[in-house]
Scaffold this active site. Structure first.
Site, short mmCIF file in Angstrom:
data_model
loop_
_atom_site.label_atom_id
_atom_site.label_comp_id
_atom_site.label_asym_id
_atom_site.label_seq_id
_atom_site.Cartn_x
_atom_site.Cartn_y
_atom_site.Cartn_z
N SER A 1 -4.16 -38.80 -5.44
CA SER A 1 -3.14 -38.03 -4.72
C SER A 1 -1.95 -37.83 -5.64
O SER A 1 -1.74 -38.61 -6.58
CB SER A 1 -2.68 -38.78 -3.47
OG SER A 1 -1.51 -38.21 -2.92
N TYR B 1 -0.42 -47.01 0.35
CA TYR B 1 -1.18 -45.81 0.02
C TYR B 1 -0.85 -45.32 -1.39
O TYR B 1 -1.75 -45.05 -2.20
CB TYR B 1 -0.86 -44.72 1.05
CG TYR B 1 -1.63 -43.43 0.87
CD1 TYR B 1 -2.93 -43.32 1.33
CD2 TYR B 1 -1.04 -42.33 0.25
CE1 TYR B 1 -3.64 -42.13 1.18
CE2 TYR B 1 -1.74 -41.15 0.09
CZ TYR B 1 -3.04 -41.05 0.56
OH TYR B 1 -3.74 -39.88 0.40
#
Length: 261
Positions: free
Chosen positions: A143, A156
């Site tokens: 990401s 995350y």
């Protein structure tokens, strides 16, 4: 003939979003066996017919990738059907919105289990199989938060940054076996995960009016990310290994605009 004629492809998080669209694109381009891994049986049941309709043979594996034993079992099932694995797309992910100072150890461990530990186990098992059959490609969904931080998403962000490092390690250590490893890092995207985070009403607004935080003024579609995976898995990228391919509509390329007032 497609770019992946006769190839065997293993995709986690295949029941929706990036995983589903990526699996479908591999099927469209000639893949033989497509192993669909997801914790949600209903999503697998909905995805499998779309793979078959595109000419590939789908295999549904319903297991939670938050358990390392399950990861070994999932890969073992696939390799028992055919010992040759050409492409691994490790894509399943978990997230939670919680400030760092309030983050529970159990929640940290859960995010790391799904977003990092599973990728390690799947990649290790895949690499050992690929070593025996002449090589292959290992791909991770990272990401753009691997490059910085989004408030409330510490676990995350850290897990996604670790995936970039893991892909580089695999790329270097497994190059002698003909194995390549890369990451794809999506920017903000129109996925079920985004809907779960902000709600359908706000997502509809961004779909209709654009997403101005991104220079391209839109969210990524699942096909944008799927095409990045297919490129990296293809022979067109046969000398590309150890990279983090950012697909974000120029979001991380910008710095700031001078305020008008």
């Amino acid at each position: 003939m497609g770019r992946f004629e006769g190839k065997n492809v293993f995709v986690t998080g295949a029941g929706s979003g990036f995983g589903r669209r990526t699996a479908q694109r591999f099927a469209e381009e000639g893949a033989h066996h497509v192993y669909l891994v997801d914790y949600n049986q209903q999503r697998l049941d909905e995805t499998a017919p779309s793979i078959e309709a595109r000419g590939a043979t789908p295999h549904k594996i319903c297991l939670d990738m938050g358990n390392m034993d399950n990861c070994e079992e999932a890969m073992g099932r696939a390799l028992a059907m055919d010992p040759k694995l050409d492409v691994l797309v490790a894509n399943a992910g978990a997230w939670m919105d919680e400030q760092f100072i309030n983050l529970k150890t159990s929640d940290w461990r859960r995010i790391m289990s799904v977003n990092l530990d599973a990728y390690f186990v799947l990649a290790r098992e895949a690499a050992n199989a690929m070593k025996k059959t002449g090589g292959g490609v290992i791909l991770f969904t990272s990401s753009i938060v691997a490059l910085g931080h989004g408030r409330g998403f510490t676990a995350y962000c850290v897990s996604k940054a670790a995936l970039v490092s893991l892909a580089r390690a695999i790329a270097v250590e497994c190059a002698p076996y003909g194995i390549r490893a890369n990451c794809v890092s999506p920017g903000p995207a129109d996925t079920q995960q985004s809907v779960d985070l902000v709600g359908e009403q706000l997502m509809d607004k961004w779909r209709e009016q654009g997403f101005p935080a991104v220079p391209a003024n839109r969210l990524a579609d699942d096909i944008d990310i799927a095409e990045a995976f297919l490129y990296l898995a293809s022979d067109a990228a046969k000398y590309v290994s150890g990279i983090n391919l950012i697909v974000d509509g120029a979001l991380t390329a910008q710095t700031y605009d001078v305020p008008e007032s």
